[in-house]
Design an enzyme around this catalytic site. Sequence first.
Site, PDB file in Angstrom:
ATOM      1  N   ALA A  56     -95.323 -49.387 -27.354  1.00  0.00           N
ATOM      2  CA  ALA A  56     -96.323 -48.593 -28.096  1.00  0.00           C
ATOM      3  C   ALA A  56     -96.024 -47.098 -28.132  1.00  0.00           C
ATOM      4  CB  ALA A  56     -97.702 -48.819 -27.484  1.00  0.00           C
ATOM      5  N   GLY A  58     -93.079 -45.804 -28.856  1.00  0.00           N
ATOM      6  CA  GLY A  58     -91.878 -45.571 -29.655  1.00  0.00           C
ATOM      7  C   GLY A  58     -92.169 -45.054 -31.044  1.00  0.00           C
ATOM      8  N   ILE A  60     -92.004 -46.597 -33.900  1.00  0.00           N
ATOM      9  CA  ILE A  60     -92.918 -47.491 -34.630  1.00  0.00           C
ATOM     10  C   ILE A  60     -94.239 -47.592 -33.863  1.00  0.00           C
ATOM     11  CG2 ILE A  60     -93.317 -49.877 -35.373  1.00  0.00           C
ATOM     12  CD1 ILE A  60     -90.207 -50.156 -35.521  1.00  0.00           C
ATOM     13  N   GLY A  61     -94.123 -47.746 -32.536  1.00  0.00           N
ATOM     14  CA  GLY A  61     -95.304 -48.020 -31.713  1.00  0.00           C
ATOM     15  C   GLY A  61     -96.424 -47.009 -31.893  1.00  0.00           C
ATOM     16  N   ASP A 197     -89.445 -55.631 -45.781  1.00  0.00           N
ATOM     17  CA  ASP A 197     -88.597 -56.015 -46.919  1.00  0.00           C
ATOM     18  C   ASP A 197     -89.445 -56.200 -48.179  1.00  0.00           C
ATOM     19  OD1 ASP A 197     -86.278 -56.073 -45.260  1.00  0.00           O
ATOM     20  OD2 ASP A 197     -86.930 -58.019 -44.496  1.00  0.00           O
ATOM     21  N   HIS A 224     -83.959 -61.124 -41.904  1.00  0.00           N
ATOM     22  CA  HIS A 224     -84.130 -59.665 -41.939  1.00  0.00           C
ATOM     23  C   HIS A 224     -82.851 -58.949 -41.517  1.00  0.00           C
ATOM     24  CE1 HIS A 224     -85.982 -55.779 -41.880  1.00  0.00           C
ATOM     25  NE2 HIS A 224     -85.621 -55.603 -40.617  1.00  0.00           N
TER      26      HIS A 224
HETATM   27  N1  NAD Z   1     -88.589 -55.885 -38.197  1.00  0.00           N
HETATM   28  C1  NAD Z   1     -88.384 -54.787 -38.887  1.00  0.00           C
HETATM   29  O1  NAD Z   1     -88.530 -54.766 -40.112  1.00  0.00           O
HETATM   30  C2  NAD Z   1     -88.010 -53.514 -38.186  1.00  0.00           C
HETATM   31  C3  NAD Z   1     -88.120 -52.290 -38.859  1.00  0.00           C
HETATM   32  C4  NAD Z   1     -87.790 -51.112 -38.166  1.00  0.00           C
HETATM   33  C5  NAD Z   1     -87.348 -51.172 -36.850  1.00  0.00           C
HETATM   34  N2  NAD Z   1     -87.247 -52.373 -36.242  1.00  0.00           N
HETATM   35  C6  NAD Z   1     -86.812 -52.491 -34.849  1.00  0.00           C
HETATM   36  O2  NAD Z   1     -87.899 -52.119 -33.997  1.00  0.00           O
HETATM   37  C7  NAD Z   1     -87.376 -51.694 -32.727  1.00  0.00           C
HETATM   38  C8  NAD Z   1     -88.057 -50.400 -32.294  1.00  0.00           C
HETATM   39  O3  NAD Z   1     -87.747 -49.353 -33.180  1.00  0.00           O
HETATM   40  P1  NAD Z   1     -88.303 -47.865 -32.907  1.00  0.00           P
HETATM   41  O4  NAD Z   1     -87.816 -47.020 -34.007  1.00  0.00           O
HETATM   42  O5  NAD Z   1     -89.761 -47.909 -32.592  1.00  0.00           O
HETATM   43  O6  NAD Z   1     -87.494 -47.510 -31.563  1.00  0.00           O
HETATM   44  P2  NAD Z   1     -87.875 -46.404 -30.450  1.00  0.00           P
HETATM   45  O7  NAD Z   1     -86.704 -46.254 -29.578  1.00  0.00           O
HETATM   46  O8  NAD Z   1     -88.440 -45.206 -31.104  1.00  0.00           O
HETATM   47  O9  NAD Z   1     -89.054 -47.102 -29.653  1.00  0.00           O
HETATM   48  C9  NAD Z   1     -88.864 -48.251 -28.899  1.00  0.00           C
HETATM   49  C10 NAD Z   1     -89.840 -48.226 -27.751  1.00  0.00           C
HETATM   50  O10 NAD Z   1     -89.634 -49.415 -26.988  1.00  0.00           O
HETATM   51  C11 NAD Z   1     -89.804 -49.051 -25.644  1.00  0.00           C
HETATM   52  N3  NAD Z   1     -89.209 -50.040 -24.751  1.00  0.00           N
HETATM   53  C12 NAD Z   1     -87.914 -50.181 -24.401  1.00  0.00           C
HETATM   54  N4  NAD Z   1     -87.791 -51.198 -23.521  1.00  0.00           N
HETATM   55  C13 NAD Z   1     -89.037 -51.690 -23.334  1.00  0.00           C
HETATM   56  C14 NAD Z   1     -89.553 -52.720 -22.529  1.00  0.00           C
HETATM   57  N5  NAD Z   1     -88.784 -53.481 -21.741  1.00  0.00           N
HETATM   58  N6  NAD Z   1     -90.886 -52.942 -22.575  1.00  0.00           N
HETATM   59  C15 NAD Z   1     -91.676 -52.207 -23.367  1.00  0.00           C
HETATM   60  N7  NAD Z   1     -91.245 -51.205 -24.137  1.00  0.00           N
HETATM   61  C16 NAD Z   1     -89.929 -50.955 -24.114  1.00  0.00           C
HETATM   62  C17 NAD Z   1     -89.170 -47.689 -25.522  1.00  0.00           C
HETATM   63  O11 NAD Z   1     -89.600 -47.026 -24.348  1.00  0.00           O
HETATM   64  C18 NAD Z   1     -89.648 -47.034 -26.796  1.00  0.00           C
HETATM   65  O12 NAD Z   1     -90.858 -46.340 -26.612  1.00  0.00           O
HETATM   66  C19 NAD Z   1     -85.863 -51.573 -32.926  1.00  0.00           C
HETATM   67  O13 NAD Z   1     -85.242 -52.712 -32.406  1.00  0.00           O
HETATM   68  C20 NAD Z   1     -85.703 -51.547 -34.439  1.00  0.00           C
HETATM   69  O14 NAD Z   1     -84.455 -51.990 -34.873  1.00  0.00           O
HETATM   70  C21 NAD Z   1     -87.562 -53.540 -36.879  1.00  0.00           C
HETATM   71  O1  LMR Z   2     -82.591 -51.052 -40.483  1.00  0.00           O
HETATM   72  C1  LMR Z   2     -82.960 -51.096 -39.309  1.00  0.00           C
HETATM   73  O2  LMR Z   2     -82.170 -51.085 -38.369  1.00  0.00           O
HETATM   74  C2  LMR Z   2     -84.428 -51.129 -39.005  1.00  0.00           C
HETATM   75  C3  LMR Z   2     -85.181 -52.156 -39.780  1.00  0.00           C
HETATM   76  O3  LMR Z   2     -84.688 -53.434 -39.593  1.00  0.00           O
HETATM   77  C4  LMR Z   2     -85.319 -51.824 -41.226  1.00  0.00           C
HETATM   78  O4  LMR Z   2     -85.158 -52.715 -42.061  1.00  0.00           O
HETATM   79  O5  LMR Z   2     -85.635 -50.661 -41.545  1.00  0.00           O
END
Ligand code: NAD
Ligand code: LMR
Length: 360
Positions: A56, A58, A60-61, A197, A224
């Site tokens: 939460a 991060g 996205i969080g 997407d 994805h």
């Molecule tokens: N599904 C999708 O469409 C989509 C889109 C964007 C990003 N993502 C993915 O989402 C993930 C997070 O992206 P972000 O930009 O928020 O990254 P970020 O690094 O900004 O945030 C990730 C958060 O996860 C926390 N974290 C790490 N290990 C943890 C654990 N064991 N338990 C709980 N929290 C933990 C970190 O402390 C951090 O606050 C990445 O893997 C990214 O590729 C997916």
């Molecule tokens: O592209 C990435 O690594 C993050 C996410 O999966 C996205 O589609 O934006």
Amino acid sequence: MSQRMQPIADASRRIARISSHLHPPTSQMEETSLLRRANCRSKGAAPGFKVAILGAAGGIGQPLAMLMKINPLVSVLHLYDVVNAPGVTADVSHMNTGAVVRGFLGQPQLENALTGMDLVIIPAGVPRKPGMTRDDLFNINAGIVKTLCEGVAKCCPKAIVNLISNPVNSTVPIAAEVFKRAGTFDPRRLLGVTTLDVVRANTFVAEVIGLDPRDVNVPVVGGHAGVTILPLLSQVNPPCSFTPDEISHLTNRIQNGGTEVVEAKAGAGSATLSMAYAAAKFADACLHGLRGDAGVVECSFVASQVTELPFFATKVQLGRNGVEEVLPLGPLNEFERAGLEKAKKELAVSIEKGVSFVKK
Ligand SMILES: NC(=O)c1ccc[n+]([C@@H]2O[C@H](COP(=O)([O-])OP(=O)(O)OC[C@H]3O[C@@H](n4cnc5c(N)ncnc54)[C@H](O)[C@@H]3O)[C@@H](O)[C@H]2O)c1
Ligand SMILES: O=C(O)C[C@H](O)C(=O)O
């Protein structure tokens, strides 16, 4: 007692009387928010759903926590991270919306974060940098997702799980294997979040055909990552036709939307704000389904028999148990059929990688 002190003494007795009817304070609230139950008259959370966000603090969080705090269907919002959870919790908890917010920091508090949750949203894990594929995140994120899902299996096995952490094509199979091992796997309750997407496809298609993106709906199926992201431009609503150039441009842009953001951020991470919007939209659909609303349909990467693969993203009908029905692909044109074959080839490898990570 002097006359001046009497009202203060009455007020303290009143507060003590009220406090004795409240639930005992939870240690998480005491540790991570300034709220002391003894200091307020709150009767606790209003009716609604209990939602946890893991990761939460991060990129996205944080915006996702804000959006879920605004959601009127959420009564309790648990914010868990291994860093900075108290700060994000204090910040979000000041918003004068209905949900009660509690923060949880680090592995020892994971169980308390998860106990009693109806919906668990997982954006924990590392994001891409330019030049990386989503699969390059596997080595770090696979272990994170496995540990968090073990917590879900133990503390809230009936919760709906929205999995965001990449590579989604492998992390969803990892989660499924963890739940199978624990004897808690219910394929209806595990959903990989591919909404971004669809959000991108709606935006890019609307740009090309000159419509408001809110009025456009593009089904995006497969998975994805790269070629596994398969927009079905023949099924766009409202129905419209595209030139071969438009199809090529749109398919390419939708499949590489994530990379477009990663490159623009130049090392500072991947999509966070559009992703938080997409995740909040998808979580809201899940909550409407849990509430029993009819006709809630979203695309998601789920356990599926639509193809020969064990997981696949298509439209799914959401309901009181999560996925009520996995909807069929519908008629594909020749271009889409070729895309489907490419998508399945890559998906099979990613799914197997996730499954064998837990099995070995
Ligand atoms: N599904 C999708 O469409 C989509 C889109 C964007 C990003 N993502 C993915 O989402 C993930 C997070 O992206 P972000 O930009 O928020 O990254 P970020 O690094 O900004 O945030 C990730 C958060 O996860 C926390 N974290 C790490 N290990 C943890 C654990 N064991 N338990 C709980 N929290 C933990 C970190 O402390 C951090 O606050 C990445 O893997 C990214 O590729 C997916
Ligand atoms: O592209 C990435 O690594 C993050 C996410 O999966 C996205 O589609 O934006």
